[in-house]
Scaffold this motif. Sequence first.
Motif, PDB file in Angstrom:
ATOM      1  N   UNK A 179       0.845  -1.291  -0.235  1.00  0.00           N
ATOM      2  CA  UNK A 179      -0.068  -0.152   0.165  1.00  0.00           C
ATOM      3  C   UNK A 179       0.765   1.150   0.092  1.00  0.00           C
ATOM      4  N   UNK A 180       2.205   1.061  -0.408  1.00  0.00           N
ATOM      5  CA  UNK A 180       2.907   2.301  -0.288  1.00  0.00           C
ATOM      6  C   UNK A 180       4.185   2.163  -1.196  1.00  0.00           C
ATOM      7  N   UNK A 181       4.725   3.291  -1.754  1.00  0.00           N
ATOM      8  CA  UNK A 181       5.943   3.233  -2.384  1.00  0.00           C
ATOM      9  C   UNK A 181       7.052   4.164  -1.775  1.00  0.00           C
ATOM     10  N   UNK A 182       8.090   3.734  -1.579  1.00  0.00           N
ATOM     11  CA  UNK A 182       9.186   4.499  -0.733  1.00  0.00           C
ATOM     12  C   UNK A 182       9.929   4.981  -2.128  1.00  0.00           C
ATOM     13  N   UNK A 211      -5.939   4.318  -2.263  1.00  0.00           N
ATOM     14  CA  UNK A 211      -5.634   4.055  -0.736  1.00  0.00           C
ATOM     15  C   UNK A 211      -3.969   3.736  -0.564  1.00  0.00           C
ATOM     16  N   UNK A 212      -3.099   4.322  -1.117  1.00  0.00           N
ATOM     17  CA  UNK A 212      -1.718   4.343  -1.347  1.00  0.00           C
ATOM     18  C   UNK A 212      -1.272   5.502  -0.790  1.00  0.00           C
ATOM     19  N   UNK A 213       0.099   5.200  -0.317  1.00  0.00           N
ATOM     20  CA  UNK A 213       0.898   6.487   0.200  1.00  0.00           C
ATOM     21  C   UNK A 213       2.188   6.390  -0.596  1.00  0.00           C
ATOM     22  N   UNK A 231       1.252  12.024   0.165  1.00  0.00           N
ATOM     23  CA  UNK A 231       3.022  11.841   0.244  1.00  0.00           C
ATOM     24  C   UNK A 231       3.233  12.289   1.664  1.00  0.00           C
ATOM     25  N   UNK A 232       4.037  11.435   2.202  1.00  0.00           N
ATOM     26  CA  UNK A 232       4.543  11.454   3.606  1.00  0.00           C
ATOM     27  C   UNK A 232       5.952  11.427   3.604  1.00  0.00           C
ATOM     28  N   UNK A 233       6.616  11.583   4.780  1.00  0.00           N
ATOM     29  CA  UNK A 233       8.160  11.720   4.894  1.00  0.00           C
ATOM     30  C   UNK A 233       8.567  10.387   5.513  1.00  0.00           C
ATOM     31  N   UNK A 234       9.753   9.805   5.062  1.00  0.00           N
ATOM     32  CA  UNK A 234      10.182   8.678   5.826  1.00  0.00           C
ATOM     33  C   UNK A 234      11.582   8.845   6.370  1.00  0.00           C
TER      34      UNK A 234
END
Length: 431
Positions: free
Chosen positions: A174-177, A213-215, A249-252
């Motif tokens: 559910x997410x791509x880094x 539903x992805x980030x 979009x979020x921060x890792x």
Amino acid sequence: MSTIIDQNLVARHNGQLQANLHADYDALAGVLSRRGVDIETLTVHAQQFAVALPSWGAGTGGTRFARFPGKGEPRNVFEKLDDCAVIHQLTRATPGISLHFPWDRTDDPKALREQAESHGLYFDAVNSNTFQDQQGQEHSYKYGSLTAQSAATRAQAVQHNIDCIELGRALGSKALTVWIGDGANFPGQHNLRGSLERYLDSMRSIYAALPDDWQVFIEHKLFEPAFYATTIADWGTSFACAQQLGPKAKCLVDLGHHAPNTNIEMIVARLAQFGKLGGFHFNDSKYGDDDLDSGSINPFQLFLVFNELADAAQREGASFKTANMLDQSHNVTDPIESLMSSAVEVQRAYVQAALVDRAALRGHQEANDVLQAAQTLKQAFRTDVSPILAMARQRSGGAIDPVGAYRAAGYREQAAVARPARAGASSSGIV
Ligand code: LRH
Ligand code: MN
């Protein structure tokens, strides 16, 4: 759920350690009840902990100088999955796996997903790779990928990220880094603003391809492979870009991607406050992006990061979630042993943070009782919660002593037979 290691062996191994565990657990229960803390609440909390494994950490890692492969190295993503299944079987703390493309590319994602589900595993965030050129690749990333001057190179890098999303969807991720090594080695090599404008332009195309539903996680890094100016060098740039791109979009935060002595727990507090904290790559370091085992160099910093996460969870409730992943390079240890002990060290910080008496802490802070405030945190960090972690593992069907059970099972020796080493001198590089 099928297991890789004979579960009877694990039960026998636990049997030898049972009595001591219960003695230590009861002793700790006494210490905690004098503080008004119910040990059972913490053990349930520990059982809910999960940190994803980096598929690329299942094999021996290396540096630019050399990589010295160990015995029974996984040769493909299916064997990496088997090794990850062993880690989860014994720690019960690593149900997720983070894949890296094209290192883990497969033409049969269905079979890969079925193998994972047969071991009670799922796929966490997938990682794109535009920091290496692949065989037959049309445009080189030597001078950048998402920020390249060449529009064709940028388009190629954007398409690769979209392909990663498609593969991730087939695997249930559910997410791509997105971590890029783009940057400059010399002042003047780049128009610093221009490269970031091109980055945002490329990321907008990737963002547009995200399912609802992805980030997408933006991973900043101070330097390496660029040694003068890295396009996404710090949390501020990452945060600004995540703001520009939108809510998905979020921060890792990769713990190794900061200058020495950076106050990383404060970065975590800031990103959480502004609703842009997406996830973590946990590891440890003394100098640069050393990718050492989590908690091996600076366990207090790891605890302070989880203390900020506990504060955020208290403020925002159960909806506050972060994608927790390990990102390490195991150059001189058995990767399975390092990943097991690292998952336990991250779980330790998670449980110690839950031990912080937050009401007392706030009281001391509001009263400017500096020493008592600092001591309130230190008391939690000084508490040896090992019996809670071991009891949580055992109650969840794992091993009281994961490394001990793993060695008793002789898994590495069996893998060395099943996976004969590829001849040839040691190569170099992180994988
Ligand atoms: C970059 C990084 C990134 C991965 C790579 C394996 O240093 O932390 O997260 O893609 O390591
Ligand atoms: Mn990382």
